[in-house]
Design an enzyme around this catalytic site. Structure first.
Site, mmCIF file in Angstrom:
data_model
loop_
_atom_site.group_PDB
_atom_site.id
_atom_site.type_symbol
_atom_site.label_atom_id
_atom_site.label_comp_id
_atom_site.label_asym_id
_atom_site.label_seq_id
_atom_site.Cartn_x
_atom_site.Cartn_y
_atom_site.Cartn_z
ATOM 1 N N SER A 14 -29.542 20.132 31.098
ATOM 2 C CA SER A 14 -29.178 19.792 29.869
ATOM 3 C C SER A 14 -28.055 20.709 29.371
ATOM 4 O O SER A 14 -28.163 22.189 29.679
ATOM 5 C CB SER A 14 -30.389 19.961 28.713
ATOM 6 O OG SER A 14 -29.834 20.177 27.326
ATOM 7 N N SER A 16 -27.503 21.241 26.153
ATOM 8 C CA SER A 16 -27.433 21.594 24.885
ATOM 9 C C SER A 16 -27.773 23.091 24.549
ATOM 10 O O SER A 16 -27.138 23.600 23.488
ATOM 11 C CB SER A 16 -28.698 20.663 24.370
ATOM 12 O OG SER A 16 -28.521 19.300 24.158
ATOM 13 N N THR A 58 -34.645 14.433 23.932
ATOM 14 C CA THR A 58 -33.867 13.493 24.842
ATOM 15 C C THR A 58 -34.783 12.747 25.758
ATOM 16 O O THR A 58 -35.977 12.693 25.479
ATOM 17 C CB THR A 58 -32.786 14.225 25.660
ATOM 18 O OG1 THR A 58 -31.869 13.416 26.264
ATOM 19 C CG2 THR A 58 -33.291 15.321 26.831
ATOM 20 N N LYS A 62 -37.685 9.896 22.809
ATOM 21 C CA LYS A 62 -36.967 9.611 21.527
ATOM 22 C C LYS A 62 -38.098 8.886 20.812
ATOM 23 O O LYS A 62 -37.999 8.966 19.615
ATOM 24 C CB LYS A 62 -35.454 8.933 21.567
ATOM 25 C CG LYS A 62 -34.596 10.124 22.163
ATOM 26 C CD LYS A 62 -33.364 9.851 22.130
ATOM 27 C CE LYS A 62 -32.178 10.866 22.847
ATOM 28 N NZ LYS A 62 -30.816 10.160 22.890
ATOM 29 N N ASN A 83 -34.065 11.710 17.842
ATOM 30 C CA ASN A 83 -33.231 12.974 18.518
ATOM 31 C C ASN A 83 -33.107 14.431 17.836
ATOM 32 O O ASN A 83 -32.903 15.339 18.773
ATOM 33 C CB ASN A 83 -31.880 12.556 19.137
ATOM 34 C CG ASN A 83 -30.728 13.057 18.193
ATOM 35 O OD1 ASN A 83 -31.107 12.927 16.856
ATOM 36 N ND2 ASN A 83 -29.710 13.322 18.607
ATOM 37 N N ASP A 98 -27.375 10.426 17.183
ATOM 38 C CA ASP A 98 -26.815 9.853 18.575
ATOM 39 C C ASP A 98 -25.599 8.794 18.142
ATOM 40 O O ASP A 98 -24.534 8.816 18.453
ATOM 41 C CB ASP A 98 -27.791 8.949 19.172
ATOM 42 C CG ASP A 98 -28.538 9.979 20.308
ATOM 43 O OD1 ASP A 98 -28.060 11.146 20.236
ATOM 44 O OD2 ASP A 98 -29.762 9.800 20.474
ATOM 45 N N GLY A 125 -32.441 -0.355 25.826
ATOM 46 C CA GLY A 125 -33.524 0.639 25.726
ATOM 47 C C GLY A 125 -33.044 1.661 24.516
ATOM 48 O O GLY A 125 -32.379 1.512 23.603
ATOM 49 N N GLY A 126 -33.790 2.910 24.916
ATOM 50 C CA GLY A 126 -33.561 3.975 24.043
ATOM 51 C C GLY A 126 -32.214 4.429 23.445
ATOM 52 O O GLY A 126 -31.864 4.559 22.337
ATOM 53 N N ALA A 127 -31.358 4.437 24.613
ATOM 54 C CA ALA A 127 -29.958 4.833 24.302
ATOM 55 C C ALA A 127 -29.152 3.681 23.527
ATOM 56 O O ALA A 127 -28.538 4.123 22.521
ATOM 57 C CB ALA A 127 -29.216 5.006 25.497
ATOM 58 N N GLY A 236 -19.963 10.067 28.150
ATOM 59 C CA GLY A 236 -20.645 10.310 26.706
ATOM 60 C C GLY A 236 -20.689 11.847 26.540
ATOM 61 O O GLY A 236 -21.402 12.306 25.723
HETATM 62 P P1 ATR Z 1 -32.616 4.817 27.942
HETATM 63 O O1 ATR Z 1 -33.218 5.738 26.738
HETATM 64 O O2 ATR Z 1 -31.491 5.548 28.759
HETATM 65 O O3 ATR Z 1 -31.922 3.613 27.213
HETATM 66 P P2 ATR Z 1 -34.756 3.198 28.703
HETATM 67 O O4 ATR Z 1 -35.353 3.045 27.313
HETATM 68 O O5 ATR Z 1 -35.648 3.199 29.808
HETATM 69 O O6 ATR Z 1 -33.672 4.198 28.760
HETATM 70 O O7 ATR Z 1 -33.882 1.761 29.158
HETATM 71 C C1 ATR Z 1 -33.325 1.730 30.105
HETATM 72 C C2 ATR Z 1 -32.129 0.698 29.914
HETATM 73 O O8 ATR Z 1 -31.379 0.297 31.115
HETATM 74 C C3 ATR Z 1 -32.833 -0.810 29.726
HETATM 75 O O9 ATR Z 1 -32.022 -1.658 28.800
HETATM 76 C C4 ATR Z 1 -32.915 -1.368 31.223
HETATM 77 O O10 ATR Z 1 -32.924 -2.790 31.477
HETATM 78 P P3 ATR Z 1 -34.420 -3.402 31.127
HETATM 79 O O11 ATR Z 1 -34.740 -3.357 29.814
HETATM 80 O O12 ATR Z 1 -34.459 -4.712 31.776
HETATM 81 O O13 ATR Z 1 -35.603 -2.634 32.040
HETATM 82 C C5 ATR Z 1 -31.327 -0.972 31.665
HETATM 83 N N1 ATR Z 1 -31.609 -0.984 33.333
HETATM 84 C C6 ATR Z 1 -32.162 -0.026 33.864
HETATM 85 N N2 ATR Z 1 -31.777 -0.253 35.233
HETATM 86 C C7 ATR Z 1 -31.050 -1.365 35.228
HETATM 87 C C8 ATR Z 1 -30.258 -2.136 36.160
HETATM 88 N N3 ATR Z 1 -30.438 -1.563 37.369
HETATM 89 N N4 ATR Z 1 -29.503 -3.124 35.882
HETATM 90 C C9 ATR Z 1 -29.487 -3.424 34.349
HETATM 91 N N5 ATR Z 1 -29.987 -2.816 33.616
HETATM 92 C C10 ATR Z 1 -30.743 -1.766 33.894
#
Ligand code: ATR
Length: 276
Positions: A14, A16, A58, A62, A83, A98, A125-127, A236
């Protein structure tokens, strides 16, 4: 001296602590800021034991942070993710910087105008949750959320509550979506070494691309974006610095200057930012 920390896993990479130390030096505010490794199981215990005055949160915490807060800001509620933790008596108030961090980096540092832009967000996902509300607030014309698991894209789209502007699609629809002004990679694909398969037709002559990761984790998507013809390709790192400045403002009431910190971090090698 007040004590702050960032919690997450993995956390040793990190930036940060460095960023907040630079902000503290610049503003003359005495503080300590450390990085604390924590996962879903031990986050709450480590947060309590640390006795920090405030915290950043992070990956992958989150959502955990969101649920432990007694009160959250409206932008954190819309993101369903926190966050930034602000101490409030014995409990915590949660915020999410974020999205504003991303929008500030894109508009003020990179000179992009997000208004009326057609935006593709890869990932739900979370991001993706963290930045989607701020993109809508910045005035994008359409936000298409594409996710491997379409139900998660639909959940995020429903939660945003703007069916005219926000649409959810599965990965197999990508080739039929036409082109976008801005492509955002909010997936975690690179963290598992996976390469995204994307059609070139997503890109037109004025498209820009941003990866919410930085350093090595952003290399593959941004290389694809350049090869496909994107004009600006942004990782980012700027968002990281801007979201940190917004957290600093929430804790200390002062918004630090970010350009020198961004320049310092950018000057270091990409290897420094490798996430493992
Ligand atoms: P983050 O906080 O980084 O967003 P997360 O909440 O685990 O982590 O979400 C990961 C995201 O990356 C999700 O949208 C995931 O898709 P799924 O919901 O289908 O799992 C996506 N992701 C991870 N690996 C992937 C891959 N190889 N191809 C496409 N999407 C992927």
């Amino acid at each position: 001296m007040k004590h702050y920390a960032v919690f997450g896993s993995p956390i040793h990479h990190s930036q940060s602590p460095f960023i907040h130390a630079m902000f503290a030096q610049q503003t003359g505010i005495a503080l300590e800021y450390t990085a604390i490794e924590a996962g879903h199981d031990d986050f709450r215990a480590k947060l309590d034991a640390s006795a920090v005055d405030g915290a950043n949160v992070t990956l992958p915490l989150k959502k955990d942070a969101f649920t432990l807060c007694a009160d959250v800001s409206s932008r954190a509620r819309r993101a369903r993710a926190v966050n930034t933790l602000i101490r409030d008596g014995d409990g915590w108030r949660g915020d999410n910087t974020d999205g504003l961090g991303l929008v500030r980096d894109l508009t003020e540092r990179r000179g992009m105008d997000l208004r009326q832009r057609r935006v593709l967000m890869l990932g739900a996902g979370g991001a993706a949750h963290g930045v989607a509300p701020a993109l809508l607030d910045a005035g994008v014309r359409e936000l298409v959320i594409v996710n491997r698991t379409i139900s998660r894209a639909e959940q995020l789209s429903d939660a945003l509550g703007e069916p005219d502007r926000v649409h959810a699609r599965g990965w197999d629809a990508l080739a039929k979506l036409g082109s976008f002004d801005l492509l955002i990679n909010a997936t975690a694909a690179s963290r598992s070494g996976a390469l995204l398969t994307l059609p070139m037709a997503l890109v037109e002559s004025r498209s820009d691309a941003v990866d919410l990761s930085y350093g090595e984790a952003a290399v593959a998507f941004l290389a694809w974006a350049r090869a496909a013809g994107c004009v600006k390709t942004v990782d980012g790192l700027g968002m990281l610095v801007e979201q940190a400045a917004e957290s600093f403002l929430l804790w200390h009431g002062v918004r630090p200057q970010t350009d020198a910190v961004f320049a310092d971090l950018s000057a270091r090698s990409v290897a420094l930012f490798t996430a493992d």
